[in-house]
Design a protein around this motif. Structure first.
Motif, PDB file in Angstrom:
ATOM      1  N   LEU A   1      46.513  39.913  13.405  1.00  0.00           N
ATOM      2  CA  LEU A   1      45.353  39.274  12.761  1.00  0.00           C
ATOM      3  C   LEU A   1      44.827  38.132  13.629  1.00  0.00           C
ATOM      4  CD1 LEU A   1      46.586  39.138   9.050  1.00  0.00           C
ATOM      5  CD2 LEU A   1      44.460  40.211   9.817  1.00  0.00           C
ATOM      6  N   LEU A   2      45.730  37.370  14.215  1.00  0.00           N
ATOM      7  CA  LEU A   2      45.318  36.248  15.061  1.00  0.00           C
ATOM      8  C   LEU A   2      44.666  36.759  16.354  1.00  0.00           C
ATOM      9  CD1 LEU A   2      45.213  33.239  15.627  1.00  0.00           C
ATOM     10  CD2 LEU A   2      47.633  33.334  16.302  1.00  0.00           C
TER      11      LEU A   2
ATOM     12  N   ASP B   1      36.209  25.519   7.672  1.00  0.00           N
ATOM     13  CA  ASP B   1      36.717  26.586   8.551  1.00  0.00           C
ATOM     14  C   ASP B   1      38.051  26.195   9.195  1.00  0.00           C
ATOM     15  OD1 ASP B   1      34.669  28.402   8.049  1.00  0.00           O
ATOM     16  OD2 ASP B   1      33.439  27.719   9.731  1.00  0.00           O
TER      17      ASP B   1
ATOM     18  N   PRO C   1      40.048  38.964   6.156  1.00  0.00           N
ATOM     19  CA  PRO C   1      41.074  39.849   6.725  1.00  0.00           C
ATOM     20  C   PRO C   1      42.481  39.528   6.222  1.00  0.00           C
ATOM     21  CG  PRO C   1      40.075  38.434   8.424  1.00  0.00           C
ATOM     22  CD  PRO C   1      39.282  38.247   7.185  1.00  0.00           C
ATOM     23  N   TYR C   2      42.675  38.356   5.653  1.00  0.00           N
ATOM     24  CA  TYR C   2      43.989  37.988   5.113  1.00  0.00           C
ATOM     25  C   TYR C   2      44.171  38.493   3.671  1.00  0.00           C
ATOM     26  CZ  TYR C   2      45.011  35.474   9.364  1.00  0.00           C
ATOM     27  OH  TYR C   2      45.275  35.172  10.685  1.00  0.00           O
TER      28      TYR C   2
ATOM     29  N   ALA D   1      40.656  24.929   1.258  1.00  0.00           N
ATOM     30  CA  ALA D   1      39.488  24.890   2.153  1.00  0.00           C
ATOM     31  C   ALA D   1      38.199  24.941   1.331  1.00  0.00           C
ATOM     32  CB  ALA D   1      39.542  26.052   3.151  1.00  0.00           C
TER      33      ALA D   1
ATOM     34  N   ARG E   1      57.013  41.238   9.399  1.00  0.00           N
ATOM     35  CA  ARG E   1      55.635  40.864   9.036  1.00  0.00           C
ATOM     36  C   ARG E   1      55.014  39.890  10.025  1.00  0.00           C
ATOM     37  NH1 ARG E   1      56.350  40.486   2.498  1.00  0.00           N
ATOM     38  NH2 ARG E   1      56.750  42.719   2.186  1.00  0.00           N
TER      39      ARG E   1
ATOM     40  N   PHE F   1      54.809  30.648   8.170  1.00  0.00           N
ATOM     41  CA  PHE F   1      55.695  30.988   7.052  1.00  0.00           C
ATOM     42  C   PHE F   1      56.631  32.133   7.418  1.00  0.00           C
ATOM     43  CE2 PHE F   1      56.546  33.682   3.337  1.00  0.00           C
ATOM     44  CZ  PHE F   1      57.030  32.788   2.405  1.00  0.00           C
TER      45      PHE F   1
ATOM     46  N   GLU G   1      40.230  23.985   8.018  1.00  0.00           N
ATOM     47  CA  GLU G   1      41.238  23.988   6.946  1.00  0.00           C
ATOM     48  C   GLU G   1      41.669  25.423   6.631  1.00  0.00           C
ATOM     49  OE1 GLU G   1      41.924  21.023   4.619  1.00  0.00           O
ATOM     50  OE2 GLU G   1      43.580  22.268   3.952  1.00  0.00           O
ATOM     51  N   MET G   2      40.691  26.331   6.538  1.00  0.00           N
ATOM     52  CA  MET G   2      41.004  27.731   6.252  1.00  0.00           C
ATOM     53  C   MET G   2      41.930  28.318   7.320  1.00  0.00           C
ATOM     54  SD  MET G   2      38.388  30.981   5.932  1.00  0.00           S
ATOM     55  CE  MET G   2      37.802  30.943   7.635  1.00  0.00           C
ATOM     56  N   TRP G   3      41.581  28.126   8.576  1.00  0.00           N
ATOM     57  CA  TRP G   3      42.387  28.725   9.639  1.00  0.00           C
ATOM     58  C   TRP G   3      43.746  28.059   9.770  1.00  0.00           C
ATOM     59  CZ3 TRP G   3      42.486  33.310  11.546  1.00  0.00           C
ATOM     60  CH2 TRP G   3      41.340  34.097  11.458  1.00  0.00           C
ATOM     61  N   ASN G   4      43.783  26.747   9.597  1.00  0.00           N
ATOM     62  CA  ASN G   4      45.087  26.089   9.648  1.00  0.00           C
ATOM     63  C   ASN G   4      45.999  26.636   8.559  1.00  0.00           C
ATOM     64  OD1 ASN G   4      46.786  24.092  10.899  1.00  0.00           O
ATOM     65  ND2 ASN G   4      46.564  22.888   9.024  1.00  0.00           N
ATOM     66  N   ARG G   5      45.460  26.848   7.362  1.00  0.00           N
ATOM     67  CA  ARG G   5      46.256  27.391   6.268  1.00  0.00           C
ATOM     68  C   ARG G   5      46.585  28.867   6.465  1.00  0.00           C
ATOM     69  NH1 ARG G   5      46.893  24.938   1.371  1.00  0.00           N
ATOM     70  NH2 ARG G   5      46.604  22.710   1.591  1.00  0.00           N
ATOM     71  N   ARG G   6      45.653  29.637   6.993  1.00  0.00           N
ATOM     72  CA  ARG G   6      45.985  31.037   7.265  1.00  0.00           C
ATOM     73  C   ARG G   6      47.175  31.126   8.234  1.00  0.00           C
ATOM     74  NH1 ARG G   6      40.011  33.896   8.212  1.00  0.00           N
ATOM     75  NH2 ARG G   6      39.694  34.494   6.022  1.00  0.00           N
ATOM     76  N   ILE G   7      47.165  30.257   9.251  1.00  0.00           N
ATOM     77  CA  ILE G   7      48.268  30.285  10.220  1.00  0.00           C
ATOM     78  C   ILE G   7      49.556  29.757   9.579  1.00  0.00           C
ATOM     79  CG2 ILE G   7      49.077  29.474  12.469  1.00  0.00           C
ATOM     80  CD1 ILE G   7      46.669  31.406  12.603  1.00  0.00           C
ATOM     81  N   GLU G   8      49.439  28.699   8.794  1.00  0.00           N
ATOM     82  CA  GLU G   8      50.638  28.142   8.138  1.00  0.00           C
ATOM     83  C   GLU G   8      51.256  29.129   7.154  1.00  0.00           C
ATOM     84  OE1 GLU G   8      49.283  24.653   6.096  1.00  0.00           O
ATOM     85  OE2 GLU G   8      49.972  23.328   7.698  1.00  0.00           O
ATOM     86  N   LEU G   9      50.409  29.655   6.253  1.00  0.00           N
ATOM     87  CA  LEU G   9      50.920  30.491   5.156  1.00  0.00           C
ATOM     88  C   LEU G   9      51.167  31.914   5.618  1.00  0.00           C
ATOM     89  CD1 LEU G   9      48.519  29.115   2.386  1.00  0.00           C
ATOM     90  CD2 LEU G   9      50.877  28.427   2.830  1.00  0.00           C
TER      91      LEU G   9
ATOM     92  N   ARG H   1      50.631  18.867  -0.641  1.00  0.00           N
ATOM     93  CA  ARG H   1      51.509  19.738   0.142  1.00  0.00           C
ATOM     94  C   ARG H   1      52.933  19.753  -0.389  1.00  0.00           C
ATOM     95  NH1 ARG H   1      50.314  21.756   5.100  1.00  0.00           N
ATOM     96  NH2 ARG H   1      48.075  21.838   5.401  1.00  0.00           N
TER      97      ARG H   1
ATOM     98  N   ARG I   1      37.810  21.568  -0.365  1.00  0.00           N
ATOM     99  CA  ARG I   1      37.406  20.526   0.582  1.00  0.00           C
ATOM    100  C   ARG I   1      35.917  20.667   0.933  1.00  0.00           C
ATOM    101  NH1 ARG I   1      40.656  17.110   3.052  1.00  0.00           N
ATOM    102  NH2 ARG I   1      42.524  18.379   2.803  1.00  0.00           N
TER     103      ARG I   1
ATOM    104  N   GLN J   1      50.888  39.422  11.433  1.00  0.00           N
ATOM    105  CA  GLN J   1      50.218  38.123  11.537  1.00  0.00           C
ATOM    106  C   GLN J   1      49.698  37.886  12.957  1.00  0.00           C
ATOM    107  OE1 GLN J   1      49.482  36.007   9.039  1.00  0.00           O
ATOM    108  NE2 GLN J   1      50.290  37.524   7.617  1.00  0.00           N
TER     109      GLN J   1
ATOM    110  N   ILE K   1      34.406  31.650   3.139  1.00  0.00           N
ATOM    111  CA  ILE K   1      35.562  30.760   3.324  1.00  0.00           C
ATOM    112  C   ILE K   1      36.636  31.209   2.347  1.00  0.00           C
ATOM    113  CG2 ILE K   1      36.457  28.401   3.197  1.00  0.00           C
ATOM    114  CD1 ILE K   1      33.601  27.379   3.456  1.00  0.00           C
ATOM    115  N   SER K   2      37.840  31.432   2.838  1.00  0.00           N
ATOM    116  CA  SER K   2      38.976  31.690   1.956  1.00  0.00           C
ATOM    117  C   SER K   2      39.917  30.495   2.008  1.00  0.00           C
ATOM    118  CB  SER K   2      39.695  32.979   2.359  1.00  0.00           C
ATOM    119  OG  SER K   2      40.364  32.818   3.584  1.00  0.00           O
ATOM    120  N   GLU K   3      41.006  30.578   1.271  1.00  0.00           N
ATOM    121  CA  GLU K   3      42.005  29.509   1.097  1.00  0.00           C
ATOM    122  C   GLU K   3      41.464  28.472   0.100  1.00  0.00           C
ATOM    123  OE1 GLU K   3      45.067  29.658   2.102  1.00  0.00           O
ATOM    124  OE2 GLU K   3      44.682  31.503   3.198  1.00  0.00           O
TER     125      GLU K   3
END
Lengths: 203, 203
Positions: free
Chosen positions: B144-145, B92, A48-49, A68, B137, B106, B94-102, A98, A71, B141, A63-65
């Motif tokens: 999406l969350l 998963d 969805p992103y 991730a 934007r 962001f 890592e993916m979600w942490n990055r989706r939220i960060e980026l 990072r 890893r 976000q 899995i995206s990113e």
């Protein structure tokens, strides 16, 4: 299992280099961002992103990113370790990955997205002033990296890691906007030649 | 060991919540970004990237980057696991942490840095047009969350993780610029109430 990929985009290249360093081969399927294929309903259901790369499993989950995905493969194939070994080294690799992502990669990406005419397809509206600020700040980021490489063979210390992959991809990404590396950053040049000569750099 | 910290800044709060969830107490030392203390030579020697938080060891070495610090403590104190258990769950998280960060973090950070008058001290020049784009934007976000939280109790699935911490800090960070959460995101509201009620949220 397959990797949804784009041969010219920087983030998929991070994953391809990572897999090449691990000696892992998986099927890839191209997706064309410039044609807006990331906005299709099929792809949006997977991610969805709407970013690439995406690792798709045989059960249809994904899995995206980039990090991730890397890893995940590090867990399944721990050697060679590309995220460090032990608590402190893993923290150092995470820190440097990072720093490069949020410092160098971020600056190059923002400059390119906001200044390159072709990027109007994926960054709308483009804000030229913000692009120029980021193009200029790329130079500070390269100097910080040169300073680290004056004291260490690789970005996170004595061992090649995912932080080197992120840095290599960031620097090569500068070519699209023709951002020149300043002369005089000798340690960065030494490191760039070394990591570019690894077979994985062609992935 | 001590954590160089700032009570009002969002990234140090991520680490404080993480440590509270783990039941770990460490000494903290405040650093005032608004007074430019991050540009001092002493702090720059600890972290040439001039960001907080920084974890300083008794031997004088240091780790910066919030997630690197959290990962260090996860290695030393694996329970409760806040980065997931097993290859797929870790990917998963890592993916979600990055989706939220980026994605969310962001957008909120760019909006705040480019639109809030007090941020002129740390983001110069401010580009108002870029700030407004990011403020707008932020809404996408949040939607999406909300969609993810319609299907899962927590951000990365059934278990509280670092992705919840990043999302909570991002959303609370919206207050500084008075960005309102749109009405109707019921799943996000349910989740926000639940994670805010955890004792760690006060850290």
């Amino acid at each position: 299992m397959k990797l949804i990929d784009q041969p010219k985009a920087p983030n998929p290249r991070r994953v391809r280099i990572f897999l090449a360093e691990k000696g892992i081969t998986i099927a890839t399927e191209p997706l064309d961002l410039m044609k807006g294929e990331h906005r299709s309903s099929g792809f949006t259901a997977l991610n969805p992103y709407q970013t690439i790369p995406v690792l798709v499993f045989d059960d249809g989950s994904a899995i995206s990113e980039s990090v991730a995905i890397c890893r995940y493969f590090e867990e399944l194939h721990p050697e060679p370790a590309l995220f460090g070994i032990g608590a402190r080294e893993r923290a150092d690799v995470e820190m440097w990955n990072r720093r490069i992502e949020l410092g160098l990669y971020f600056r190059v990406a923002q400059a390119t997205r906001h200044l390159h005419p072709a990027m109007a397809a994926i960054e709308s509206p483009q804000v030229a002033e913000w692009g120029e600020i980021n193009r200029n700040r790329t130079m500070e980021q390269l100097a910080l990296l040169d300073d680290q490489l004056a004291r260490h063979r690789f970005v996170a210390g004595g061992t090649y890691s995912i932080a080197d992959i992120t840095a290599l991809v960031s620097i090569d990404f500068m070519r699209l906007l023709k951002i020149e590396r300043p002369a005089g950053l000798a340690h960065l040049a030494r490191w760039h030649a070394e990591v570019s000569a690894r077979p994985s750099a062609k992935a």
